[in-house]
Design an enzyme around this catalytic site. Structure first.
Site, PDB file in Angstrom:
ATOM      1  N   GLU A  12       0.924  -1.146  -0.101  1.00 32.79           N
ATOM      2  CA  GLU A  12       0.106  -0.165   0.008  1.00 32.79           C
ATOM      3  C   GLU A  12       0.854   1.236   0.014  1.00 32.79           C
ATOM      4  OE1 GLU A  12      -0.650  -2.672   1.740  1.00 32.79           O
ATOM      5  OE2 GLU A  12      -2.613  -3.450   0.715  1.00 32.79           O
ATOM      6  N   HIS A  69     -12.360  -6.664   7.351  1.00 34.27           N
ATOM      7  CA  HIS A  69     -13.032  -6.415   6.086  1.00 34.27           C
ATOM      8  C   HIS A  69     -14.119  -5.308   6.327  1.00 34.27           C
ATOM      9  CE1 HIS A  69     -10.779  -9.766   4.913  1.00 34.27           C
ATOM     10  NE2 HIS A  69     -10.605  -9.271   3.718  1.00 34.27           N
TER      11      HIS A  69
END
Ligand SMILES: Cc1ncc(C[n+]2csc(CCOP(=O)(O)OP(=O)(O)O)c2C)c(N)n1
Ligand SMILES: [Mg+2]
Length: 729
Positions: A459, A529
């Protein structure tokens, strides 16, 4: 430009001084000596409390001068670190400009008094604003090199255009420019260093990585950082690189290493790695005393390699300068420096009221009416209404239209491409993926693999490269696959992307868009999530944070995000991507919503509910039930943009209803609602008939088992209860 032939080291100037003339050698010494003398002088000024910090380039002068003589100022791009004073001098920065940063002057060209000394930023020289975190410059240099390559392949994209950020973002590129990035030996331990090697190797990018190895990172020696103690040995297996390992106290040898490296990069062969062994004679900084951890013998061994004395001896030995000549040169340097010091000490400090200048673009105001356009759905021929589309559909359509309109837009992230193996697409063997939520589906097919591509699973790599690209004038619209995994990019998101403009006093800017899939209510999303956490980002000055709740707002706000001149974190709620709630026909290719304008979802007179994201449909359900069953009229406000937020709409509503709930999906404590509640308490205290209430998630993470998930996240029932209670208060 890039041909595929690599100029072999032996082809580079074989003459006595590796192609450097006697004049250049004298100039090299002058620059090295100037660099050292500025350090000496700054140390004195710090002791006299005339400046407030000092970090030296002592011992690293030869590397900087060598690189500066090979590379081209204002042509190549530079991501130096704090020991690169000699490099910056060689590229054309002056001692006076450096001292202005030391005193923190308004005229400091690096930062206008905002950054410590030796945090270089010289826009005319292509020296890009540098920060203090070790290693955060490296991925940006990779993005910078990618941008150069992109503009060479898409020269039309570099042209000025009006009606968006491009009006204020001039692009210049050469076609064979290289990106220089330097770091210390200790900094090679940072993960971002490895992420940068990865991408520059994979994409054969023209980046020259320079490790200035003084064998210490403050007090930590190189063997603690680098397995085997030698970074060159460790990296030797990286494909596509040209490697150099040199005595970085010898400017002539180091010059030759840079000449070979630059030739390799300019020819398009890939990146280069220059490992320069240097010394650090002045401890880490003025706050460090290396005698605490380095014995005298070791320090003396270093001193014998001091590049300043070595170069002086070299000039004498070669008969290039005699003792008189050396003295004359040194005297001149010292006189010039004295004049620069005198002048810098007289320089005006910045005005306190200037502190918020350049947090955001001074040129494009995304909250302005320019960004308010009406939806223009495409007419359907047979008189039917145009089909209502999901948020996912409209985000995809907006991305497609903007890519069509603006060739500077590139998109990357994990799984963002349809297919990295291009030929599968071309041979129509597969349909393509286009994102785990399919938000970028079909874009690679429509716009090509150099505009839509996959990143490695890293990321920081995504945001760091995007920052470098945006600095050069591209408009990266990148994706973080799940908010839960944004954290490796946090250094870039907190310390880099939103700060580029402010810390360089508007010398540079990086208006990239980072799209992030966020949120819970997924039934089974579980801890990793389902996360929110938007308040962590609204706490960052310089970053715009958007969080739409429906398809139309997503389209309008995404377009504003792309066309504006600031970095934007665009939060897309996964549960809302394909929800029936909030579908809308495509509003056309120019539909925009200004930032900082809330939407009143329904008007009411008894109670205000301020919320955003996936809580909006839940609050609406609760409000409708409350009106049905108890006749209470709730005014429901969807903020949709969290930074800036629409204080005016909140304030008007609270003045009308005198009761307010702030509702959000994230865990209750320290959440986004705390700021809103505090502001209401502060400015609207006398308007309130009841306490300000918050409805939010429990102070835990979201659990997997649906019964637990329901209990943790705020539900319509929770909102209903709170609304009813507060209306009766
Ligand atoms: C991410 C980060 N961690 C820690 C620091 C504090 N710090 C500043 S310089 C430094 C050592 C750097 O060593 P090296 O990379 O070898 O460069 P050198 O100073 O030796 O040239 C440290 C730990 C920092 N600035 N950034
Ligand atoms: Mg070091």
């Amino acid at each position: 430009m890039a041909t595929k032939t690599y100029t072999k080291p032996s082809d580079v100037a074989e003459s006595a001084y590796q192609g450097l003339s006697r004049e250049q050698l004298v100039e090299a010494y002058r620059l090295m000596y100037t660099s050292r003398k500025i350090d000496d002088r700054e140390i004195l000024l710090k002791r006299q409390q005339r400046i407030f910090f000092q970090i030296s380039g002592a011992g690293h002068e030869a590397v900087g001068v060598a690189a500066g003589l090979v590379l081209k100022s204002g042509y190549d791009w530079f991501y130096p670190y704090y020991r690169d004073r000699a490099l910056c001098l060689t590229l054309g920065a002056t001692p006076y400009q450096m001292l202005l940063q030391g005193v923190g002057a308004a005229d400091d060209p690096n930062s206008g008094g905002r950054q410590m000394p030796s945090h270089w930023s010289f826009p005319e020289l292509n020296v890009v604003t540098q920060s203090s975190p070790t290693g955060s410059q490296i991925l940006q240099a990779v993005g910078c090199a990618e941008a150069g390559r992109y503009f060479a392949a898409h020269p039309e994209a570099a042209k000025k255009a009006s009606g968006d950020y491009r009006e204020f973002k001039d692009v210049h590129f050469q076609g064979d420019e290289v990106a220089y990035v330097s770091l210390g030996d200790g900094t090679t331990s940072e993960g971002e260093f490895w992420e940068a090697l990865n991408t520059s190797s994979n994409r054969k990018l023209p980046v020259i990585f320079v490790v200035e190895d003084n064998e210490y990172a403050i007090s930590v020696p190189v063997e603690v950082q680098t397995p085997g103690g030698n970074i060159s040995r460790l990296l030797s297996g990286f494909p596509n690189f040209h490697f150099e390992e040199v005595d970085g106290t010898d400017p002539v040898e180091t010059y030759a290493a840079f000449a070979r490296s630059a030739a390799y990069c300019r020819e398009g062969n890939g990146p280069a790695f220059v490992h320069a062994h240097v010394i650090r004679p002045y401890s880490h900084s003025l706050s460090d005393d290396e005698r605490l951890y380095r014995p005298d013998a070791e320090r003396q061994r270093d001193a014998a390699r001091d590049p300043i004395t070595r170069m002086q001896m070299f000039l004498l030995r070669e008969g290039i300068l005699d003792e008189k000549g050396i003295n004359r040169l040194e005297k001149q340097v010292e006189e010039d420096l004295q004049a620069a010091v005198d002048q810098a000490l007289e320089a005006e400090p910045p005005k306190p009221e200037s502190v918020t200048q350049f947090v955001y673009s001074p040129d494009v105001d995304p909250t302005s009416a320019v960004f308010a356009t009406a939806p223009a759905p495409v007419a359907v021929s047979d008189g039917k209404k145009p089909a209502a589309k999901t948020m996912a559909d409209l985000i995809n359509a907006t991305l497609r239209d903007e890519m069509q309109r603006d060739e500077r837009i590139v998109m990357f992230g994990e799984d963002v491409a349809d297919c990295s193996r291009d030929q599968y697409l071309q041979e129509k063997l597969i349909k393509g993926k286009g994102g785990v939520f399919k938000l970028t589906a079909g874009l690679q097919g429509d716009f090509g693999s150099d505009r839509v591509f996959n990143s490695p699973l890293a990321e920081a790599n995504i945001v760091g490269r995007a920052t470098g690209m945006a600095t050069r004038g591209l408009k990266p619209v990148v994706e973080i696959q799940f908010f839960d995994y944004i954290w490796p990019a946090m250094m870039q998101l907190r310390n880099e992307l939103p700060l580029i403009r402010w810390r360089s006093n508007n010398g540079f800017s990086a208006p990239a868009v980072v799209r992030v899939a966020i949120g819970g209510y997924l039934t089974g999303g579980a801890i990793y999530h389902s996360q929110c956490g938007e308040s962590i980002f609204t706490h960052i000055p310089g970053l715009r944070v958007v969080f739409p709740s429906n398809a139309l707002d997503a389209a309008g706000l995404l377009r504003t995000a792309i066309r504006c001149d600031d970095p934007v974190l665009f939060l897309e709620h996964k549960r809302l991507y394909r929800e029936t709630f909030g579908r809308a026909p495509y509003p056309g290719p120019d539909y925009m919503i200004p930032f900082g304008k809330a939407k009143v979802v329904q008007e009411g007179s008894d109670l205000s509910v301020i919320t955003y994201g996936a809580v909006v449909p839940r609050a609406l359900q609760a409000a409708q039930k409350l009106e049905r069953e108890h006749g209470v009229k709730v005014e429901l406000i969807d903020l949709r943009c969290l930074s800036p937020f629409d204080w005016e709409t909140i304030s008007d509503s609270v003045r009308k209803t005198n009761r307010v709930i702030v509702a959000y999906e994230d865990s209750l404590s320290w959440g986004y609602g705390a700021e809103i509640a505090a502001r209401i308490a502060d400015e609207l205290f006398d308007q309130l008939d009841a306490p300000v209430r918050r409805v939010a998630a429990k102070d835990t993470f979201v659990a997997y088992q649906p019964i637990l998930e329901d209990a943790i996240l705020p539900q319509a029932d929770d909102l209903f209860r709170a609304m009813k209670e507060l209306s009766e208060y």
